[in-house]
Design an enzyme around this catalytic site. Structure first.
Site, mmCIF file in Angstrom:
data_model
loop_
_atom_site.group_PDB
_atom_site.id
_atom_site.type_symbol
_atom_site.label_atom_id
_atom_site.label_comp_id
_atom_site.label_asym_id
_atom_site.label_seq_id
_atom_site.Cartn_x
_atom_site.Cartn_y
_atom_site.Cartn_z
ATOM 1 N N ASP A 111 79.878 92.586 91.815
ATOM 2 C CA ASP A 111 80.702 93.523 91.043
ATOM 3 C C ASP A 111 80.099 94.920 91.072
ATOM 4 O OD1 ASP A 111 82.206 91.352 90.234
ATOM 5 O OD2 ASP A 111 81.029 91.070 88.406
HETATM 6 N N1 URA Z 1 79.040 86.779 88.944
HETATM 7 C C1 URA Z 1 79.476 87.872 88.297
HETATM 8 O O1 URA Z 1 79.962 87.794 87.176
HETATM 9 N N2 URA Z 1 79.366 89.052 88.934
HETATM 10 C C2 URA Z 1 78.828 89.210 90.152
HETATM 11 O O2 URA Z 1 78.752 90.326 90.643
HETATM 12 C C3 URA Z 1 78.367 88.062 90.797
HETATM 13 C C4 URA Z 1 78.490 86.843 90.172
#
Ligand code: URA
Length: 268
Positions: A111
């Site tokens: 993310d």
């Molecule tokens: N899980 C999440 O919530 N975000 C990420 O970036 C990777 C795994």
């Protein structure tokens, strides 16, 4: 940076392999002073270059090596998009890869607000293997929560919680002794799927917000000494580690209250 992704090869072979001309003509171009390696004109024949690292231009144009497979382990900072372009002009992982002689693409995604280990490659088969749910490659995260879940709540994560897209479970979750705040606590969580915002949604499901999230390992490949925004090239050992579906069950001495197990590693 680790330079052992490939062996050194002669400059004329590198140029010829890229398909722009023959080896003999490449020698002529070198003698004429039309070839630069990392910004320096090279006129001697027989110079060796590193295809994964050195930047070679002929008459000012970048020469991209043919059939070269590149595997990059990158420490993605937070507030960087896992994408090779963004119509809104936000920072992307591509901004960090400009120097590479070949185009690479992210393997899966982190993310915008997640930091940590991200692999990039131009090897589609490798990317698929790492990202495919059937491979079940464990991904290890450190998550900072706005509180301290009970053992019962953590056990729910191991049994599985329902999030959009179905049930999701962790294969390991434990507290790690990071930070000093009474308000926040850090947890190590290992999952072997890669669904959208999975770790955040799983913790939300048991009543906690993830305030910070960092991926520290993919398979057995750890983020080690990498600093935010840095990358290293992976050699065969690093590639094998990234593809490993094994994970180490922490021994008693690494249970909550002791030091985290993701000790930094050196070469890979
Ligand atoms: N899980 C999440 O919530 N975000 C990420 O970036 C990777 C795994």
């Amino acid at each position: 940076m680790d330079r052992n992704i490939d062996k050194l090869i002669r400059l004329n072979k590198f140029i010829a392999d890229s398909g722009i001309t023959s080896r003999r003509r490449a020698d002529d171009l070198i003698r004429e002073g039309s070839v630069q390696v990392n910004g320096h004109t090279v006129k001697e024949l027989g110079v060796r270059v590193h295809p994964g690292k050195d930047r070679i231009t002929v008459e000012g144009k970048l020469v991209r090596p043919a059939n070269q497979r590149l595997y990059v382990a990158f420490y993605k900072p937070e507030n960087v998009l896992t994408s090779m372009s963004d119509p809104h002009g936000r920072p992307t992982v591509k901004d960090y890869m400009e120097e590479l002689p070949v185009r690479v693409y992210p393997v899966g995604r982190l993310d915008w607000d997640t930091e940590g280990l991200l692999l990039l490659t131009n090897d589609g088969e490798f990317a698929q293997k790492v990202a495919h749910p059937r491979a079940a490659i464990p991904k290890t995260y450190l998550a900072k929560l706005n509180g301290v879940p009970t053992r019962e709540q953590l056990d729910k994560l191991l049994r599985g919680v329902s999030i959009p897209g179905g049930k999701a479970s962790a294969i390991h979750v434990s507290r790690v002794p990071l930070g000093t705040s009474q308000q926040y606590a850090w947890y190590k969580i290992i999952i072997n799927e890669g669904r959208n915002r999975q770790v955040r949604k799983m913790f939300e499901k048991i009543g906690y917000d993830v305030k910070k999230l960092k991926r520290v390992a993919i398979g057995k490949l750890e983020i080690g000494h990498l600093k935010k925004g840095q990358y290293v090239f992976l050699g065969p050992k690093g590639i094998e580690e990234a593809l490993s579906s094994e994970w180490e069950r922490p021994s008693k001495k690494f249970r909550p209250g002791s030091r985290p197990t993701n000790r930094p590693k050196g070469r890979r």
